[in-house]
Design an enzyme around this catalytic site. Structure first.
Site, mmCIF file in Angstrom:
data_model
loop_
_atom_site.group_PDB
_atom_site.id
_atom_site.type_symbol
_atom_site.label_atom_id
_atom_site.label_comp_id
_atom_site.label_asym_id
_atom_site.label_seq_id
_atom_site.Cartn_x
_atom_site.Cartn_y
_atom_site.Cartn_z
ATOM 1 N N LYS A 99 4.768 -13.832 5.560
ATOM 2 C CA LYS A 99 4.893 -14.913 4.575
ATOM 3 C C LYS A 99 6.374 -15.000 4.209
ATOM 4 O O LYS A 99 6.750 -14.961 3.026
ATOM 5 C CB LYS A 99 3.993 -14.587 3.367
ATOM 6 C CG LYS A 99 3.869 -15.699 2.351
ATOM 7 C CD LYS A 99 2.931 -16.798 2.760
ATOM 8 C CE LYS A 99 2.885 -17.887 1.706
ATOM 9 N NZ LYS A 99 2.111 -19.063 2.129
ATOM 10 N N TYR A 154 0.818 -1.223 0.000
ATOM 11 C CA TYR A 154 0.000 0.000 0.000
ATOM 12 C C TYR A 154 0.850 1.270 0.000
ATOM 13 O O TYR A 154 0.339 2.352 0.232
ATOM 14 C CB TYR A 154 -0.913 0.028 1.224
ATOM 15 C CG TYR A 154 -1.989 -1.037 1.236
ATOM 16 C CD1 TYR A 154 -2.126 -1.946 0.196
ATOM 17 C CD2 TYR A 154 -2.876 -1.118 2.300
ATOM 18 C CE1 TYR A 154 -3.104 -2.917 0.231
ATOM 19 C CE2 TYR A 154 -3.868 -2.089 2.327
ATOM 20 C CZ TYR A 154 -3.976 -2.984 1.294
ATOM 21 O OH TYR A 154 -4.952 -3.949 1.319
#
Ligand code: NAD
Length: 362
Positions: free
Chosen positions: A192, A125
């Site tokens: 992740k 973002y």
């Protein structure tokens, strides 16, 4: 002189109604606040040419604390969301989203008490994007190939995912400090890193280093984001404070809001070193504007977060207890709660009558 001065941004759509309800409840709890109301959003576009005039940001810089209603994002005007602009202007790098079960909301789970600490400034973002077909995108794709960094299809659009040591360490440290200050028992870092070695891997490395500093004072674990989502649905009681990079934080915080009854009751805050802006998670629900039907719970619970932030813990606890008591009774509740619990909106009350019921329990 009032003990606290707070900037109040009523917002658009249902914003003015739910902020009025919030303000009445906070005042009835006896907190000494001078509200400095300033307008942002659709209503000021004509006068200032922007939904977020500079004097609104200046007002928050002066009072340092603001509470707002939702603001409609103007469509097709080239302006990004007012909320994103506020976060940037005031460097509000923490998005705080607590989710806790309240009896009577019709939520699918009981006993959930999770605090999401989402990084607010970087990750996917960050706004660094390359449009499909643009010359600079083609250049970037060539550069990546020439440097042996991989092969990207020529008809791709690209969004970059920057994650820094600076951004990661301040959000992780904030999560640990919040956990300590609020008597929580564990911080879970979500990532992740097994796939995204240089971005999420860095976030995890920094999180582990900072966790070392808190060893013996706060439990720490890390989890992979996909397993985290499954774990949240299967055993939400395993989670306490969670710290996540921006994108995962956005998604997982809505998931967690869903566990406890949805957006109508989900409070939030955007916090930086100097300033803090409190607001509900939901939007301006334009179709309900002026109808006195919207549920002000998320706005009122955002005020509870704000009161704790400014050291007014006792009235914050009293307001929370009153909200819980009204929802548990299930009679003087707004249409959305009534419908979830009974399948019909019949017998529901309006926004201000619900606030009156809360005030009656203070
Ligand atoms: P929304 O949250 O306004 O509405 C989603 C659904 O939930 C609608 O059915 C709505 O009627 C209902 N709802 C939302 N809040 C409610 C409440 N307090 N009580 C009862 N029902 C409620 O989402 P949207 O329709 O996607 O967005 C509307 C506008 O709000 C858009 O312009 C969007 O950009 C803006 N928005 C602002 C913020 C913010 O200011 N923080 C956040 C999200 C969306």
């Amino acid at each position: 002189m009032a003990k606290h001065t707070i900037t109040l941004i009523p917002g658009d759509g249902i914003g003015p109604e739910i902020t009025t309800a919030m303000r009445r409840v906070v005042e009835a709890a006896g907190v000494d606040i001078e509200w400095q109301a300033v307008d942002a959003g659709e209503g000021v576009m004509d006068a200032y040419g922007t939904p977020l005039p500079e004097h609104v940001i200046d007002a928050i810089r002066e009072t340092r604390i603001a509470i707002k209603g939702p603001i409609t994002t103007p469509v097709g005007t080239g302006f990004r969301s007012v909320n994103v602009a506020l976060r940037k202007a005031l460097d509000l790098y923490v998005n705080l989203r607590p989710a806790f079960s309240i009896a009577g909301t019709g939520a699918r789970y009981d006993g959930v008490d999770i605090v999401i600490v989402r990084e607010n400034t970087e990750d996917l973002y960050a706004g660094v994007e390359f449009q499909e077909g643009a010359p600079e995108t083609a250049e970037l794709i060539d550069w990546v190939r020439e440097h042996g960094a991989g092969s990207i299809r020529p008809d791709s659009g690209i969004s970059l995912k920057p994650i820094s040591i600076t951004g990661s360490s301040r959000i992780v440290r904030w999560a640990f400090e919040y956990a300590l200050a609020n008597g929580r028992s564990k911080v879970t870092a979500v990532h992740k890193a097994n796939i995204l070695k240089y971005s999420d891997g860095l976030f995890l490395k920094v999180a582990r280093e900072i966790a070392e500093e808190y060893a013996g004072r706060m439990e720490f674990e890390d989890r992979i984001v996909d397993m985290t989502c499954m774990g949240l649905v299967l055993r939400p009681e395993d989670f306490d404070v969670m710290v996540l990079p921006n994108l995962y934080g956005d998604i997982v915080s809505d998931l967690v809001a869903g566990l406890v009854g949805g957006l109508g009751i989900a409070p939030g805050a955007n916090i930086g070193e100097e300033y803090a802006v409190f607001e509900p998670v939901h939007g301006s629900a334009p179709k309900y504007t002026g109808k006195d039907v919207a549920n002000p719970t998320a706005e009122i619970l955002s005020a509870v977060l704000m009161l704790r932030h400014i050291g007014e813990r006792e009235p914050a606890d009293r307001i929370l207890a009153a909200v819980k008591a009204v929802l548990a009774e299930g009679t003087a509740v707004t249409y959305d709660i009534k419908r979830t619990n009974t399948g019909s909106t019949s017998g529901s009350v309006g926004t201000q009558a619900y606030a009156d019921a809360i005030i009656g329990k203070l």
